[in-house]
Design a protein around this motif. Structure first.
Motif, short mmCIF file in Angstrom:
data_model
loop_
_atom_site.label_atom_id
_atom_site.label_comp_id
_atom_site.label_asym_id
_atom_site.label_seq_id
_atom_site.Cartn_x
_atom_site.Cartn_y
_atom_site.Cartn_z
N ALA A 182 0.72 -1.11 0.07
CA ALA A 182 -0.15 -0.12 -0.06
C ALA A 182 0.72 1.24 0.05
N ALA A 183 2.06 1.21 0.67
CA ALA A 183 3.07 2.49 0.90
C ALA A 183 3.39 2.62 -0.46
N GLY A 184 3.87 1.70 -1.18
CA GLY A 184 4.53 1.68 -2.69
C GLY A 184 3.39 2.34 -3.75
N PHE A 185 2.36 1.85 -3.46
CA PHE A 185 1.14 2.30 -4.29
C PHE A 185 0.99 3.75 -4.17
N TRP A 186 1.14 4.23 -2.95
CA TRP A 186 0.79 5.76 -2.74
C TRP A 186 1.98 6.62 -3.15
N MET A 187 3.07 5.90 -3.01
CA MET A 187 4.47 6.71 -3.14
C MET A 187 4.65 6.99 -4.67
N VAL A 188 4.09 5.71 -5.39
CA VAL A 188 4.41 5.80 -6.67
C VAL A 188 3.28 6.96 -7.32
N LEU A 189 2.14 6.91 -6.90
CA LEU A 189 1.38 8.05 -7.42
C LEU A 189 1.74 9.46 -7.14
N GLY A 190 2.40 9.67 -6.07
CA GLY A 190 3.16 10.76 -5.64
C GLY A 190 4.11 10.97 -6.43
N GLY A 191 4.94 10.21 -7.10
CA GLY A 191 5.77 10.45 -8.08
C GLY A 191 5.21 10.77 -9.65
N ALA A 192 4.11 10.35 -9.65
CA ALA A 192 3.08 10.27 -11.02
C ALA A 192 2.78 11.97 -10.95
N ILE A 193 2.26 12.41 -9.69
CA ILE A 193 2.00 13.71 -9.48
C ILE A 193 3.06 14.74 -9.94
N LEU A 194 4.29 14.30 -9.66
CA LEU A 194 5.46 15.21 -9.84
C LEU A 194 5.70 15.36 -11.27
N LEU A 195 5.26 14.11 -11.93
CA LEU A 195 5.70 14.10 -13.52
C LEU A 195 4.55 14.84 -14.24
N LYS A 196 3.18 14.59 -13.90
CA LYS A 196 2.13 15.02 -14.88
C LYS A 196 0.84 15.53 -14.07
N GLY A 197 1.08 16.02 -12.80
CA GLY A 197 0.01 16.43 -11.96
C GLY A 197 -1.18 15.46 -11.80
N PRO A 198 -2.27 15.59 -11.91
CA PRO A 198 -3.50 14.82 -11.61
C PRO A 198 -3.81 13.69 -12.55
N ILE A 199 -3.11 13.48 -13.50
CA ILE A 199 -3.31 12.30 -14.48
C ILE A 199 -2.89 10.93 -14.00
N GLY A 200 -1.81 11.06 -13.20
CA GLY A 200 -1.75 9.74 -12.70
C GLY A 200 -2.40 9.28 -11.76
N ARG A 233 -5.28 1.25 2.44
CA ARG A 233 -4.98 1.99 3.74
C ARG A 233 -5.00 3.88 3.11
N PRO A 234 -6.05 4.19 2.53
CA PRO A 234 -6.17 5.56 2.14
C PRO A 234 -5.99 6.61 3.34
N GLY A 235 -6.45 6.18 4.66
CA GLY A 235 -6.09 7.13 5.74
C GLY A 235 -4.74 7.76 5.83
N TRP A 236 -3.82 6.85 5.66
CA TRP A 236 -2.47 7.30 5.64
C TRP A 236 -1.79 7.38 4.41
N GLY A 237 -2.65 6.67 3.40
CA GLY A 237 -1.69 6.62 1.94
C GLY A 237 -1.99 7.94 1.41
N ILE A 238 -2.93 8.79 1.52
CA ILE A 238 -3.40 10.00 0.83
C ILE A 238 -2.14 10.91 1.32
N PRO A 239 -2.39 11.12 2.52
CA PRO A 239 -1.09 12.17 3.17
C PRO A 239 0.24 11.72 2.51
N LEU A 240 0.63 10.29 2.56
CA LEU A 240 1.94 10.16 1.94
C LEU A 240 2.18 10.41 0.65
N MET A 241 0.94 10.07 -0.26
CA MET A 241 1.09 10.57 -1.70
C MET A 241 1.56 12.12 -1.75
N LEU A 242 0.72 12.78 -1.00
CA LEU A 242 0.89 14.45 -0.82
C LEU A 242 2.26 14.72 -0.35
N ALA A 243 2.77 14.02 0.59
CA ALA A 243 3.92 14.27 1.31
C ALA A 243 5.34 14.16 0.12
#
Length: 562
Positions: A182-200, A233-243
């Motif tokens: 789950a942590a890997g999922f949200w961290m990868v999405l955080g990296g996708a945001i840094l690539l092209k914003g909301p598309i990922g 685990r979106p409760g802590w996953g979404i903050p991790l993605m944003l972080a």
């Protein structure tokens, strides 16, 4: 058909080292032209130049091309490109002037997408089908092109595929999905945001909403039935993605005093949604109509697999893949700006559906009309490439080239072999044969024909002429009137002066001794009139075709005689 060919094709999905085979296949498909194609206009040169300026200035927060802020996309791809260039220069393997260095992150992202399609696709469609799907993805024309363009989309595809692979595991086996995954999922999405914003994040979000709706029927009393959601685990996953993404967004907001968000959201994203940005408009249905060409040669199997995939939508794996592909596809169709690479994030799902259908011995045959439509897409695309290559050479450079004619026998052989397998019902063999034939097709088009053209590559020829005719002239002493393509900035340097009008060009020449200007033929008369009192010396000229504007252009280099 010789039994040896059929046996070889059958053995590929059974290989003991499937990832190594897929990596080798990717390199065979993608390396032609990777090092030899000059920087393209306009996006590739803009991205590469912005990353080059990060290396030169040490400012890894603000994104600039020349002196102009480029507040459109986040900095993730620029960090990746600048890091690659820094490593290459430190090891002596390349330099910041090599456009291929900036293409490496995209190639690695595409490679990640192919390997991830196989790795996580095994649980969805089986090992052999996942191998075929990954090979089909690797050969898709748009992805092959994107590996040769130094921008975000191939890298984004890699991260989205990894994220969706983890999502698929959470959906199929929620009890076995771990917190680390789950942590890997949200961290990868955080990296996708840094690539092209909301598309990922958009792709898994739409997938999740779709699954929650269609799975609701299986829940008691119509309650939400989504055990996979708790395991993510979106409760802590979404903050991790944003972080992961937030530090740069805060820094760029401070550095540009909020201009980045105003330009990126109001000037770039919303303009693409509401209108066709930079003349890239297309009606709804554009991607469906062009898929046969864009995903060549994989589209041949994808089109035939879709009816069966829809009939099998009650199967969890098929339902997940359809939920991955369909809603995001509809969003891309609804957006006014249309470019062929926009739908890449859903391609792995389509390829897995195609691979599962082709490898299924109990598959339902595609309707006859759909078979011939898919065959027409395959045969028409390869025949079109084979005919276009010599015509392009003649139109662009006014001559003939032997390499361009070699596509004709390759295309004929591809059509004969693939269609023979397909008409016999051996669709897995047909798909793998199409992928293998794509290798010489791309070698000839990208590795032989395009790099040998002269007319499209104006900027490198201008840089070479400047070096020959005025050695020692720096970018700061060179100006251009009537030609402002970013590839010229990349070829010459960020200090290059883009001149607005003829009097400005004359004033630039008079500003310091030894300066040189390049004047486009459309501005030459006005320039000569404004420079009537100067002793001009013509250093040479470059003739070419400005393909982003669809017109020929001649650039003449001048300096003032002492």
């Amino acid at each position: 058909m010789p039994n040896a060919i059929a046996a070889f094709l059958d053995s590929l999905p059974e290989t003991r080292r499937p990832r190594l085979v897929l990596i080798a296949l990717c390199l065979l498909l993608w390396l032609p032209g990777f090092f030899t194609l000059p920087a393209g206009d306009r996006d590739e040169s803009r991205f590469a130049q912005a990353s080059r300026q990060m290396v030169e200035t040490g400012d890894w927060v603000r994104i600039r091309v020349g002196e102009e802020e480029r507040n459109k996309k986040p900095a993730g791809i620029h960090w990746a490109q600048a890091s690659v260039v820094t490593v290459l220069e430190a090891t002596g393997l390349g330099s910041r002037a090599d456009i291929w260095a900036y293409r490496i992150p995209g190639l690695l992202g595409a490679l990640l997408a192919v390997v991830a399609t196989f790795h996580w696709g095994r649980a969805l469609v089986g090992r052999r089908s996942a191998f075929l799907a990954a090979a089909l993805l690797a050969s898709g024309m748009v992805l092959v092109v994107e590996t040769h363009i130094a921008k975000t989309d191939a890298a984004l595809l890699g991260l989205v595929t990894v994220a969706m692979g983890l999502f698929g595991r959470a959906y199929l086996t929620p009890a076995a999905f771990t917190a680390r995954q789950a942590a890997g999922f949200w961290m990868v999405l955080g990296g996708a945001i840094l690539l092209k914003g909301p598309i990922g994040p958009m792709v898994p979000l739409l997938t999740g909403l779709t699954l929650a709706i269609v799975d609701r029927r299986a829940a008691p009393r119509g309650l939400l039935h989504a055990p996979w959601l708790a395991r993510l685990r979106p409760g802590w996953g979404i903050p991790l993605m944003l972080a992961v993404a937030a530090p740069w967004f805060i820094a760029i907001g401070i550095a540009t005093e909020g201009r980045f968000f105003a330009d990126a959201i109001g000037g770039d994203m919303l303009s693409k949604v509401g209108s066709g940005e930079e003349a890239h408009w297309g009606p709804p249905g554009y991607y469906l109509a062009t898929f046969g060409i864009a995903a060549f040669p994989a589209s041949f199997l994808v089109l035939m697999a879709l009816p069966s995939a829809w009939r099998d939508r009650l199967r969890p794996a098929s339902r997940f893949l359809l939920a991955w592909a369909a809603p995001s596809w509809l969003v891309f169709e609804a957006v006014a700006t249309k470019l062929p690479h926009y739908t890449l994030p859903v391609w792995p799902a389509l390829m897995l559906l195609a691979g599962g259908w082709a490898m299924d011995p109990l598959r339902r045959p595609a309707p006859r009309w759909l078979f011939w439509l898919a065959a027409a897409a395959l045969c028409g695309t390869v025949a079109g490439l084979a005919l276009a290559a010599p015509v392009l050479f003649w139109l662009a450079d006014g001559g003939a080239d032997l390499w361009s004619f070699l596509l004709l026998p390759v295309a004929a052989a591809m059509i004969w072999v693939v269609m023979r397998f397909a008409r016999a019902g051996a669709f897995a063999r047909a798909g793998l044969a199409a992928v293998l034939f794509a290798v010489p097709v791309y070698w000839l088009v990208l590795g032989a024909v395009l790099p040998r053209l002269y007319a499209p590559w104006i900027s490198p020829h201008v840089a070479a002429l400047l070096e020959r005719s005025a050695p020692g002239v720096t970018a700061g002493d060179f100006g251009v009137l009537g030609y402002a393509e970013p590839s010229l900035i990349f070829a010459i340097g960020r200090e290059l002066h883009l001149l607005r009008d003829a009097p400005g060009a004359v004033a630039f020449l008079e500003g310091a001794p030894g300066r040189v200007v390049a004047v486009a033929d459309r501005q030459e008369a006005a320039f000569r009139t404004a420079a009537a009192g100067l002793r001009l010396r013509e250093l040479g000229q470059v003739s070419g075709y400005q393909y982003v504007r669809g017109r020929p252009v001649v650039l003449i280099l001048y300096r003032v005689e002492p």
